[in-house]
Design a protein around this motif. Structure first.
Motif, PDB file in Angstrom:
ATOM      1  N   ALA A 159       0.840  -1.202   0.000  1.00 39.65           N
ATOM      2  CA  ALA A 159       0.000   0.000   0.000  1.00 39.65           C
ATOM      3  C   ALA A 159       0.868   1.242   0.000  1.00 39.65           C
ATOM      4  O   ALA A 159       1.907   1.293   0.667  1.00 39.65           O
ATOM      5  N   PRO A 160       0.436   2.289  -0.737  1.00 39.91           N
ATOM      6  CA  PRO A 160       1.156   3.565  -0.709  1.00 39.91           C
ATOM      7  C   PRO A 160       0.655   4.477   0.399  1.00 39.91           C
ATOM      8  O   PRO A 160      -0.446   4.298   0.914  1.00 39.91           O
ATOM      9  N   MET A 161       1.474   5.450   0.746  1.00 39.49           N
ATOM     10  CA  MET A 161       1.112   6.496   1.711  1.00 39.49           C
ATOM     11  C   MET A 161       0.679   5.923   3.068  1.00 39.49           C
ATOM     12  O   MET A 161      -0.379   6.246   3.607  1.00 39.49           O
ATOM     13  N   ILE A 162       1.516   5.067   3.615  1.00 38.58           N
ATOM     14  CA  ILE A 162       1.299   4.526   4.956  1.00 38.58           C
ATOM     15  C   ILE A 162       2.097   5.368   5.945  1.00 38.58           C
ATOM     16  O   ILE A 162       3.300   5.555   5.769  1.00 38.58           O
ATOM     17  N   ALA A 163       1.426   5.889   6.958  1.00 45.57           N
ATOM     18  CA  ALA A 163       2.080   6.808   7.888  1.00 45.57           C
ATOM     19  C   ALA A 163       2.640   6.121   9.137  1.00 45.57           C
ATOM     20  O   ALA A 163       3.517   6.673   9.797  1.00 45.57           O
ATOM     21  N   GLY A 164       2.129   4.928   9.481  1.00 43.64           N
ATOM     22  CA  GLY A 164       2.592   4.293  10.702  1.00 43.64           C
ATOM     23  C   GLY A 164       2.110   2.862  10.832  1.00 43.64           C
ATOM     24  O   GLY A 164       1.429   2.321   9.951  1.00 43.64           O
TER      25      GLY A 164
END
Length: 555
Positions: free
Chosen positions: A387-392
């Motif tokens: 998955a893209p744009m995973i923050a944490g």
């Protein structure tokens, strides 16, 4: 002999006369003789504009059908701009008020350009694309030749302030042997396409306006230099040496490993079945990044699961038994979906994009994962999905549960600094990670990748970025899980050695870059790579990091 300096993007050396991109139409005020359209003729004027926009969009889509990878993505996105409801609606309003179609297109473009510029970031990057569409539509309305890059009669070096991605995607590398721009950054669309074409490229070069067309130049895409009127014998010798090195690269057939046998997977970035099949002609072991956006862009409705299965199978089947890493939809920001109301965001580059779309449209991810699982099952393949744009770690755990419930291997992209800093916790939730250096660099340095003034900051050699990458690689080693790089940094042969020295296990880039990366790795030992990484990490500036690593690997 004068030498100009810029930011190196694509290595190699080219020598030849300068050609310049033609003047853009810019504004129609000097081309349109009418100031107002009679009320009785306004419907016909609207029809002229609509037909012109449709013709431009159709031509761009046709070019996309003959392209692959980033070039195809850019052409389709640009075609979508030609029929964007916001822009065409603004043009229609002006026509309804009496403006001729060409002047209406100019006014609407100025309105949107001001808005995009104010938003900054990736949205500001779209100004060049929109102005390119404006010029093409105005030319169509007025019956003028389509603007773009001239086709030289002999191999030449193209100078430009900047290039619309649609122009870059159409370059013939046999005739345009190098690209030098005053604007742009190392991860701009123009730079990415230049790398895909395999031509030397230097961006953010000051002083280009003083170099006249026809002037002979020597472009070094590795050093980022442009020599004006070089000594011909020395220049030809430099080109000959570059070609000799290119022959060494061309002879490399894999697999990826250092001189002392340390294995490194050299993989390809692809966007569809066409680009995946094309990648099989290069010495890559599989696909490290399958961008699935092309399936969704420029559609009025979401593709069905059956449609997605067919498209994903094309990519998976191109590498039977090989590694294929599939990234879920990375839409939003500069890649809006026509069938989703993205709303108005103050800063879309930091807004609802990538995996964040699942908060409001969970069915998109559900359908896509179902389609990927079916495609993998039908192909007998092991699906690796990230998955893209995973923050944490919480977002990583949520995504991993969805993926594993379908019997697939779960990973995430590391492109937000918070995810890099919490890499150990993120890796505890997933089976692998892949570092997207383009966004990681932009977000770490708080620098728009399209800003020529900030090109040095968007250089992936920035030590701050290197330290984040090293931390992720160390966390991967501690967890016993693979860490790949799938940003443009993986296409830089010198930086690839540094990444391997940090512990990166796979490198995925445009297929055309694979041989250069693999050949360079094959010339050095793992110990040299580690020494080069330590040397780069000990610096505080991008240029110093590049020079320090080069000095170690040259020894």
């Amino acid at each position: 002999m004068e030498s100009l300096q810029g930011t190196p993007v694509v290595g190699g050396i080219a020598y030849g006369p300068v050609i310049r991109a033609g003047e853009r139409i810019g504004a129609a005020s000097d081309l349109e003789t009418r100031t107002e359209v009679d009320e009785a003729d306004r419907d016909a004027e609207q029809a002229r504009f609509t037909a012109a926009a449709a013709a431009v969009a159709a031509r761009l889509r046709d070019r996309a059908s003959h392209a692959s990878g980033a070039a195809a993505e850019v052409l389709i996105a640009t075609a979508g701009l030609a029929e964007d409801r916001g822009w065409t609606g603004a043009v229609a309003k002006r026509i309804a008020d009496g403006a001729p179609a060409a002047l209406a297109a100019t006014g609407a473009t100025a309105q949107f350009a001001e808005m995009f510029t104010a938003l900054g970031g990736v949205m500001a990057e779209r100004v060049t694309d929109l102005e390119d569409v404006r010029d093409r539509v105005i030319a169509e309305v007025l019956g003028l030749p389509e603007p773009g890059v001239p086709v030289p009669e002999s191999p030449s070096v193209l100078f430009a302030d900047d290039l619309a991605p649609a122009d870059t995607a159409g370059l013939d590398p046999a005739l345009v042997t190098a690209l030098v721009t005053r604007l742009g950054g190392p991860t701009s669309h123009t730079a990415i396409i230049a790398r895909q074409l395999g031509i030397p490229c230097v961006v953010a070069v000051a002083g280009l306006d003083a170099v006249a067309a026809g002037t002979t130049v020597l472009v070094d895409g590795t050093a980022g230099s442009v020599e004006i009127d070089p000594e011909p014998t020395a220049a030809r010798a430099a080109v000959a040496e570059s070609r000799r090195q290119a022959e060494v690269v061309a002879a490399w057939s894999g697999p990826g490993r250092t001189a002392d046998g340390h294995e490194v997977a050299v993989l390809a970035n692809v966007a569809d079945g066409v680009s995946a099949r094309a990648a099989t002609g290069y010495p890559v072991e599989g696909i490290g990044l399958f961008r699935t956006e092309l399936t969704f862009l420029d559609r009025a409705d979401e593709p069905t699961v059956d449609e997605q299965v067919a498209l994903y199978r094309e990519v998976i089947d191109a590498f039977p038994g090989g590694k294929v890493v599939i990234r879920t939809l990375d839409a939003g920001s500069d890649k809006p979906l026509r069938f989703v109301d993205h709303g108005a965001e103050a800063n879309p580059a930091l807004g609802i994009r990538g995996n964040r779309l699942t908060a409001t449209h969970p069915e998109i991810r559900t359908n896509q994962l179902d389609a990927i699982a079916r495609a993998a099952e039908e192909s007998g393949a092991t699906a690796r999905v990230m998955a893209p744009m995973i923050a944490g770690p919480a977002e990583a755990a949520d995504f991993a549960a969805e993926v594993r419930s379908r019997g697939m291997i779960a990973g995430v992209m590391i492109e937000i600094p918070s995810a890099a800093i919490l890499a150990s916790a993120v890796l505890a939730e997933v089976d692998f990670v892949s570092i997207g250096t383009n966004d990681l660099t932009q977000y770490t340095m708080a620098a728009d990748r399209m800003s020529a003034e900030l090109a040095e900051l968007t250089d992936p050699w920035q030590p701050a970025v290197l330290h984040l990458i090293e931390g992720v690689a160390r966390a991967g080693a501690d967890a016993g899980k693979p860490v790949g790089v799938c940003g443009e940094a993986a296409a830089d042969p010198l930086l690839a050695c540094v990444l391997v020295g940090m512990g990166v296990s796979s490198l995925s880039s445009a297929p055309v870059a694979a041989a250069a990366v693999g050949a360079r790795l094959g010339q050095v030992s793992l110990a040299q790579c580690r020494d080069a990484a330590r040397a780069a990490l000990a610096t505080s500036e991008a240029a110093a990091a590049r020079a320090a690593a080069a000095a170690v690997l040259a020894g």
